[in-house]
Design a protein around this motif. Sequence first.
Motif, PDB file in Angstrom:
ATOM      1  N   LEU A 141       0.811  -1.220   0.000  1.00  0.00           N
ATOM      2  CA  LEU A 141       0.000   0.000   0.000  1.00  0.00           C
ATOM      3  C   LEU A 141       0.845   1.269   0.000  1.00  0.00           C
ATOM      4  O   LEU A 141       0.323   2.357  -0.264  1.00  0.00           O
ATOM      5  N   ALA A 142       2.133   1.151   0.285  1.00  0.00           N
ATOM      6  CA  ALA A 142       2.997   2.327   0.363  1.00  0.00           C
ATOM      7  C   ALA A 142       3.238   2.978  -0.994  1.00  0.00           C
ATOM      8  O   ALA A 142       3.577   4.159  -1.060  1.00  0.00           O
ATOM      9  N   ASP A 143       3.036   2.247  -2.071  1.00  0.00           N
ATOM     10  CA  ASP A 143       3.326   2.771  -3.405  1.00  0.00           C
ATOM     11  C   ASP A 143       2.068   3.358  -4.050  1.00  0.00           C
ATOM     12  O   ASP A 143       1.040   2.683  -4.115  1.00  0.00           O
ATOM     13  N   PRO A 144       2.140   4.595  -4.555  1.00  0.00           N
ATOM     14  CA  PRO A 144       0.958   5.216  -5.152  1.00  0.00           C
ATOM     15  C   PRO A 144       0.442   4.494  -6.400  1.00  0.00           C
ATOM     16  O   PRO A 144      -0.771   4.466  -6.640  1.00  0.00           O
ATOM     17  N   THR A 145       1.324   3.890  -7.171  1.00  0.00           N
ATOM     18  CA  THR A 145       0.876   3.147  -8.355  1.00  0.00           C
ATOM     19  C   THR A 145       0.066   1.935  -7.929  1.00  0.00           C
ATOM     20  O   THR A 145      -0.989   1.644  -8.502  1.00  0.00           O
ATOM     21  N   ARG A 146       0.517   1.240  -6.909  1.00  0.00           N
ATOM     22  CA  ARG A 146      -0.223   0.070  -6.434  1.00  0.00           C
ATOM     23  C   ARG A 146      -1.574   0.469  -5.833  1.00  0.00           C
ATOM     24  O   ARG A 146      -2.571  -0.226  -6.012  1.00  0.00           O
ATOM     25  N   ARG A 147      -1.604   1.609  -5.133  1.00  0.00           N
ATOM     26  CA  ARG A 147      -2.893   2.077  -4.617  1.00  0.00           C
ATOM     27  C   ARG A 147      -3.843   2.420  -5.762  1.00  0.00           C
ATOM     28  O   ARG A 147      -5.046   2.135  -5.690  1.00  0.00           O
ATOM     29  N   ALA A 148      -3.322   3.006  -6.823  1.00  0.00           N
ATOM     30  CA  ALA A 148      -4.160   3.322  -7.988  1.00  0.00           C
ATOM     31  C   ALA A 148      -4.679   2.043  -8.639  1.00  0.00           C
ATOM     32  O   ALA A 148      -5.845   1.984  -9.063  1.00  0.00           O
ATOM     33  N   ILE A 149      -3.837   1.031  -8.716  1.00  0.00           N
ATOM     34  CA  ILE A 149      -4.266  -0.257  -9.281  1.00  0.00           C
ATOM     35  C   ILE A 149      -5.389  -0.846  -8.441  1.00  0.00           C
ATOM     36  O   ILE A 149      -6.392  -1.327  -8.973  1.00  0.00           O
ATOM     37  N   LEU A 150      -5.251  -0.809  -7.118  1.00  0.00           N
ATOM     38  CA  LEU A 150      -6.300  -1.330  -6.247  1.00  0.00           C
ATOM     39  C   LEU A 150      -7.607  -0.567  -6.438  1.00  0.00           C
ATOM     40  O   LEU A 150      -8.686  -1.165  -6.452  1.00  0.00           O
ATOM     41  N   ALA A 151      -7.506   0.741  -6.596  1.00  0.00           N
ATOM     42  CA  ALA A 151      -8.715   1.543  -6.829  1.00  0.00           C
ATOM     43  C   ALA A 151      -9.384   1.131  -8.135  1.00  0.00           C
ATOM     44  O   ALA A 151     -10.625   1.058  -8.200  1.00  0.00           O
ATOM     45  N   MET A 152      -8.604   0.837  -9.158  1.00  0.00           N
ATOM     46  CA  MET A 152      -9.171   0.390 -10.434  1.00  0.00           C
ATOM     47  C   MET A 152      -9.857  -0.958 -10.265  1.00  0.00           C
ATOM     48  O   MET A 152     -10.950  -1.170 -10.787  1.00  0.00           O
ATOM     49  N   LEU A 153      -9.226  -1.863  -9.533  1.00  0.00           N
ATOM     50  CA  LEU A 153      -9.782  -3.203  -9.351  1.00  0.00           C
ATOM     51  C   LEU A 153     -10.977  -3.206  -8.403  1.00  0.00           C
ATOM     52  O   LEU A 153     -11.740  -4.172  -8.377  1.00  0.00           O
ATOM     53  N   LEU A 154     -11.146  -2.141  -7.646  1.00  0.00           N
ATOM     54  CA  LEU A 154     -12.315  -2.007  -6.800  1.00  0.00           C
ATOM     55  C   LEU A 154     -13.581  -1.923  -7.656  1.00  0.00           C
ATOM     56  O   LEU A 154     -14.640  -2.383  -7.264  1.00  0.00           O
ATOM     57  N   GLU A 155     -13.434  -1.369  -8.852  1.00  0.00           N
ATOM     58  CA  GLU A 155     -14.562  -1.222  -9.772  1.00  0.00           C
ATOM     59  C   GLU A 155     -14.935  -2.546 -10.436  1.00  0.00           C
ATOM     60  O   GLU A 155     -16.106  -2.852 -10.583  1.00  0.00           O
ATOM     61  N   ASP A 156     -13.928  -3.324 -10.891  1.00  0.00           N
ATOM     62  CA  ASP A 156     -14.207  -4.565 -11.618  1.00  0.00           C
ATOM     63  C   ASP A 156     -12.909  -5.331 -11.829  1.00  0.00           C
ATOM     64  O   ASP A 156     -11.818  -4.776 -11.732  1.00  0.00           O
ATOM     65  N   ASP A 157     -13.033  -6.630 -12.143  1.00  0.00           N
ATOM     66  CA  ASP A 157     -11.874  -7.426 -12.535  1.00  0.00           C
ATOM     67  C   ASP A 157     -11.339  -6.864 -13.853  1.00  0.00           C
ATOM     68  O   ASP A 157     -12.105  -6.361 -14.672  1.00  0.00           O
ATOM     69  N   MET A 158     -10.025  -6.966 -14.038  1.00  0.00           N
ATOM     70  CA  MET A 158      -9.427  -6.409 -15.250  1.00  0.00           C
ATOM     71  C   MET A 158      -8.309  -7.312 -15.754  1.00  0.00           C
ATOM     72  O   MET A 158      -7.608  -7.946 -14.960  1.00  0.00           O
ATOM     73  N   ALA A 159      -8.112  -7.301 -17.070  1.00  0.00           N
ATOM     74  CA  ALA A 159      -6.962  -7.962 -17.674  1.00  0.00           C
ATOM     75  C   ALA A 159      -5.722  -7.129 -17.365  1.00  0.00           C
ATOM     76  O   ALA A 159      -5.796  -5.901 -17.223  1.00  0.00           O
ATOM     77  N   VAL A 160      -4.579  -7.792 -17.275  1.00  0.00           N
ATOM     78  CA  VAL A 160      -3.322  -7.099 -16.958  1.00  0.00           C
ATOM     79  C   VAL A 160      -3.072  -5.951 -17.938  1.00  0.00           C
ATOM     80  O   VAL A 160      -2.673  -4.861 -17.536  1.00  0.00           O
ATOM     81  N   THR A 161      -3.324  -6.174 -19.207  1.00  0.00           N
ATOM     82  CA  THR A 161      -3.079  -5.122 -20.202  1.00  0.00           C
ATOM     83  C   THR A 161      -3.986  -3.916 -19.966  1.00  0.00           C
ATOM     84  O   THR A 161      -3.567  -2.775 -20.177  1.00  0.00           O
ATOM     85  N   ASP A 162      -5.204  -4.146 -19.496  1.00  0.00           N
ATOM     86  CA  ASP A 162      -6.115  -3.035 -19.191  1.00  0.00           C
ATOM     87  C   ASP A 162      -5.668  -2.288 -17.936  1.00  0.00           C
ATOM     88  O   ASP A 162      -5.806  -1.071 -17.850  1.00  0.00           O
ATOM     89  N   VAL A 163      -5.144  -3.033 -16.969  1.00  0.00           N
ATOM     90  CA  VAL A 163      -4.612  -2.397 -15.764  1.00  0.00           C
ATOM     91  C   VAL A 163      -3.445  -1.489 -16.145  1.00  0.00           C
ATOM     92  O   VAL A 163      -3.328  -0.364 -15.649  1.00  0.00           O
ATOM     93  N   ALA A 164      -2.603  -1.949 -17.036  1.00  0.00           N
ATOM     94  CA  ALA A 164      -1.394  -1.207 -17.407  1.00  0.00           C
ATOM     95  C   ALA A 164      -1.677   0.017 -18.274  1.00  0.00           C
ATOM     96  O   ALA A 164      -0.884   0.974 -18.267  1.00  0.00           O
ATOM     97  N   ALA A 165      -2.787   0.019 -18.988  1.00  0.00           N
ATOM     98  CA  ALA A 165      -3.048   1.059 -19.993  1.00  0.00           C
ATOM     99  C   ALA A 165      -2.915   2.499 -19.481  1.00  0.00           C
ATOM    100  O   ALA A 165      -2.298   3.321 -20.155  1.00  0.00           O
ATOM    101  N   PRO A 166      -3.461   2.862 -18.322  1.00  0.00           N
ATOM    102  CA  PRO A 166      -3.390   4.272 -17.925  1.00  0.00           C
ATOM    103  C   PRO A 166      -2.047   4.727 -17.354  1.00  0.00           C
ATOM    104  O   PRO A 166      -1.863   5.914 -17.096  1.00  0.00           O
ATOM    105  N   PHE A 167      -1.114   3.817 -17.169  1.00  0.00           N
ATOM    106  CA  PHE A 167       0.145   4.179 -16.529  1.00  0.00           C
ATOM    107  C   PHE A 167       1.246   4.448 -17.558  1.00  0.00           C
ATOM    108  O   PHE A 167       1.374   3.700 -18.530  1.00  0.00           O
ATOM    109  N   PRO A 168       2.062   5.455 -17.315  1.00  0.00           N
ATOM    110  CA  PRO A 168       3.134   5.802 -18.263  1.00  0.00           C
ATOM    111  C   PRO A 168       4.405   4.978 -18.039  1.00  0.00           C
ATOM    112  O   PRO A 168       5.514   5.495 -18.137  1.00  0.00           O
TER     113      PRO A 168
END
Length: 105
Positions: free
Chosen positions: A12-39
């Motif tokens: 939880l200390a990493d902001p990217t991981r917290r953002a990923i958890l927030a995305m997965l709170l909405e719905d299950d996602m494919a790894v490629t979809d999880v990665a899409a918004p990150f630079p």
Amino acid sequence: MSDALSSVFAALADPTRRAILAMLLEDDMAVTDVAAPFPVSLAAVSKHLGVLARAGLIQQERRGRVVWCKLDPDAMRGASAWMQGFGQFDDLDLDALEALLGDPT
């Protein structure tokens, strides 16, 4: 503090991981979809997903050629229970916790 709980807080200390958890709170996602918004590269996001999986915060499942990620809230419950043990946290308000930690995006 148990090793499992230490893993959760480290994840939880990493902001990217917290953002990923927030995305997965909405719905299950494919790894490629999880990665899409990150630079960052897909490999970098995969490493973040590995940390989250080892901490028990997510589960990954291969469906054909696609790996899907699903939030597993049980590990978060353990962290919540630990924090509530201090008596200063009546009910854990995850929105307030997110605001305290800063917007990950």
